[in-house]
Motif scaffolding. Sequence first.
Motif, PDB file in Angstrom:
ATOM      1  N   PRO A  34      14.935  32.043  11.997  1.00 10.02           N
ATOM      2  CA  PRO A  34      15.271  31.539  13.342  1.00 10.02           C
ATOM      3  C   PRO A  34      15.186  30.009  13.474  1.00 10.02           C
ATOM      4  CG  PRO A  34      13.768  33.392  13.488  1.00 10.02           C
ATOM      5  CD  PRO A  34      13.907  33.053  12.029  1.00 10.02           C
ATOM      6  N   LYS A  35      14.326  29.377  12.719  1.00  9.78           N
ATOM      7  CA  LYS A  35      14.179  27.924  12.880  1.00  9.78           C
ATOM      8  C   LYS A  35      15.223  27.120  12.096  1.00  9.78           C
ATOM      9  CE  LYS A  35      10.554  27.793   9.395  1.00  9.78           C
ATOM     10  NZ  LYS A  35       9.159  27.606   9.149  1.00  9.78           N
ATOM     11  N   THR A  36      16.081  27.784  11.310  1.00 13.05           N
ATOM     12  CA  THR A  36      17.120  27.083  10.566  1.00 13.05           C
ATOM     13  C   THR A  36      18.331  26.894  11.477  1.00 13.05           C
ATOM     14  OG1 THR A  36      16.380  28.067   8.485  1.00 13.05           O
ATOM     15  CG2 THR A  36      18.574  27.093   8.499  1.00 13.05           C
ATOM     16  N   ASP A  37      18.502  25.675  11.933  1.00 16.60           N
ATOM     17  CA  ASP A  37      19.616  25.337  12.808  1.00 16.60           C
ATOM     18  C   ASP A  37      20.640  24.577  11.986  1.00 16.60           C
ATOM     19  OD1 ASP A  37      21.115  25.086  15.105  1.00 16.60           O
ATOM     20  OD2 ASP A  37      20.095  23.248  15.738  1.00 16.60           O
ATOM     21  N   ALA A  38      21.700  25.262  11.599  1.00 17.34           N
ATOM     22  CA  ALA A  38      22.689  24.651  10.716  1.00 17.34           C
ATOM     23  C   ALA A  38      24.098  24.938  11.205  1.00 17.34           C
ATOM     24  CB  ALA A  38      22.524  25.192   9.296  1.00 17.34           C
ATOM     25  N   ILE A  39      24.993  24.045  10.844  1.00 20.82           N
ATOM     26  CA  ILE A  39      26.414  24.261  11.060  1.00 20.82           C
ATOM     27  C   ILE A  39      26.916  25.019   9.840  1.00 20.82           C
ATOM     28  CG2 ILE A  39      28.653  23.121  11.262  1.00 20.82           C
ATOM     29  CD1 ILE A  39      26.993  20.699  12.462  1.00 20.82           C
TER      30      ILE A  39
ATOM     31  N   SER B 184      23.500  15.912  10.303  1.00 19.24           N
ATOM     32  CA  SER B 184      23.434  17.324  10.702  1.00 19.24           C
ATOM     33  C   SER B 184      23.245  18.201   9.468  1.00 19.24           C
ATOM     34  CB  SER B 184      24.723  17.740  11.401  1.00 19.24           C
ATOM     35  OG  SER B 184      24.920  16.994  12.561  1.00 19.24           O
ATOM     36  N   THR B 185      22.530  19.296   9.633  1.00 21.38           N
ATOM     37  CA  THR B 185      22.379  20.264   8.553  1.00 21.38           C
ATOM     38  C   THR B 185      23.637  21.122   8.493  1.00 21.38           C
ATOM     39  OG1 THR B 185      19.984  20.315   8.834  1.00 21.38           O
ATOM     40  CG2 THR B 185      20.977  22.161   7.636  1.00 21.38           C
TER      41      THR B 185
ATOM     42  N   LEU C 170      32.072  16.764   1.415  1.00 21.65           N
ATOM     43  CA  LEU C 170      31.299  16.328   2.578  1.00 21.65           C
ATOM     44  C   LEU C 170      30.232  15.312   2.170  1.00 21.65           C
ATOM     45  CD1 LEU C 170      30.962  19.773   4.350  1.00 21.65           C
ATOM     46  CD2 LEU C 170      32.159  17.766   5.263  1.00 21.65           C
ATOM     47  N   LYS C 171      29.591  15.586   1.051  1.00 25.06           N
ATOM     48  CA  LYS C 171      28.557  14.677   0.544  1.00 25.06           C
ATOM     49  C   LYS C 171      29.159  13.301   0.232  1.00 25.06           C
ATOM     50  CE  LYS C 171      24.988  14.451  -3.041  1.00 25.06           C
ATOM     51  NZ  LYS C 171      24.443  15.128  -4.222  1.00 25.06           N
TER      52      LYS C 171
ATOM     53  N   TYR D 241      27.774  12.765   4.327  1.00 26.80           N
ATOM     54  CA  TYR D 241      26.892  13.770   4.928  1.00 26.80           C
ATOM     55  C   TYR D 241      25.705  13.994   3.997  1.00 26.80           C
ATOM     56  CZ  TYR D 241      30.302  14.350   8.519  1.00 26.80           C
ATOM     57  OH  TYR D 241      31.126  14.093   9.580  1.00 26.80           O
ATOM     58  N   THR D 242      24.513  13.895   4.540  1.00 28.13           N
ATOM     59  CA  THR D 242      23.305  13.866   3.714  1.00 28.13           C
ATOM     60  C   THR D 242      22.526  15.173   3.676  1.00 28.13           C
ATOM     61  OG1 THR D 242      22.057  12.995   5.600  1.00 28.13           O
ATOM     62  CG2 THR D 242      22.989  11.383   4.058  1.00 28.13           C
ATOM     63  N   ASN D 243      22.852  16.084   4.561  1.00 28.37           N
ATOM     64  CA  ASN D 243      22.083  17.328   4.689  1.00 28.37           C
ATOM     65  C   ASN D 243      22.987  18.532   4.454  1.00 28.37           C
ATOM     66  OD1 ASN D 243      19.417  17.849   5.077  1.00 28.37           O
ATOM     67  ND2 ASN D 243      19.435  17.481   7.276  1.00 28.37           N
ATOM     68  N   VAL D 244      23.647  18.572   3.297  1.00 27.53           N
ATOM     69  CA  VAL D 244      24.629  19.615   3.004  1.00 27.53           C
ATOM     70  C   VAL D 244      24.051  20.581   1.972  1.00 27.53           C
ATOM     71  CG1 VAL D 244      26.982  20.083   2.214  1.00 27.53           C
ATOM     72  CG2 VAL D 244      26.487  17.960   3.436  1.00 27.53           C
ATOM     73  N   TYR D 245      24.221  21.880   2.238  1.00 32.44           N
ATOM     74  CA  TYR D 245      23.708  22.927   1.352  1.00 32.44           C
ATOM     75  C   TYR D 245      24.811  23.909   1.001  1.00 32.44           C
ATOM     76  CZ  TYR D 245      19.225  21.128   2.808  1.00 32.44           C
ATOM     77  OH  TYR D 245      18.164  20.290   3.055  1.00 32.44           O
TER      78      TYR D 245
END
Length: 164
Positions: free
Chosen positions: A45-50, A90-91, A109-110, A114-118
């Motif tokens: 629930p605490k993972t707020d990602a696009i 943004s994540t 994206l990187k 964009y610095t928070n890409v997974y």
Amino acid sequence: MRNLFILSFLLLSFFGNSQETLQELLKTHNKESIPYISVKELAMPKTDAILLDARELKEYNVSHIPNSTYVGYDDFDLDTVVKTLPDTTSTIVVYCSVGIRSEDIAEQLKKKGYTNVYNLFGGIFEWKNNNFPVYNSEEKETEQVHAYSKDWGKWLLKGIKIYE
């Protein structure tokens, strides 16, 4: 990018898929230039990602992870996508079927800052394999999952495999 994916697919089809684990498969095809996030981490629930879906539209319409946005792979347009993103910190989690195409999109994206890409480890297949819901084009929960091909579909262990 597309030609490399097609070549990989053809080689895999011709020589067979000898990887015994998903991790081995991803190690074979990915540079691991983008950090992975597990489906369980993403579902917290605490993972707020696009969430960005890097599959083709026909795959997305069969099934997609809730609250994800279709961005495609063959027709991916970086400039169009970045206009929809709030900021470069943004994540962002990119996914595809297993995590190969999504790495390509995440790398773009990187490079754009964009610095928070997974990259979602195992993609939508792992999501479904872990009993998380997927939705169809009408935003209704479904058991159907586009399995891409018979070779790749072996990694989808739950749900109903769709190939068209």
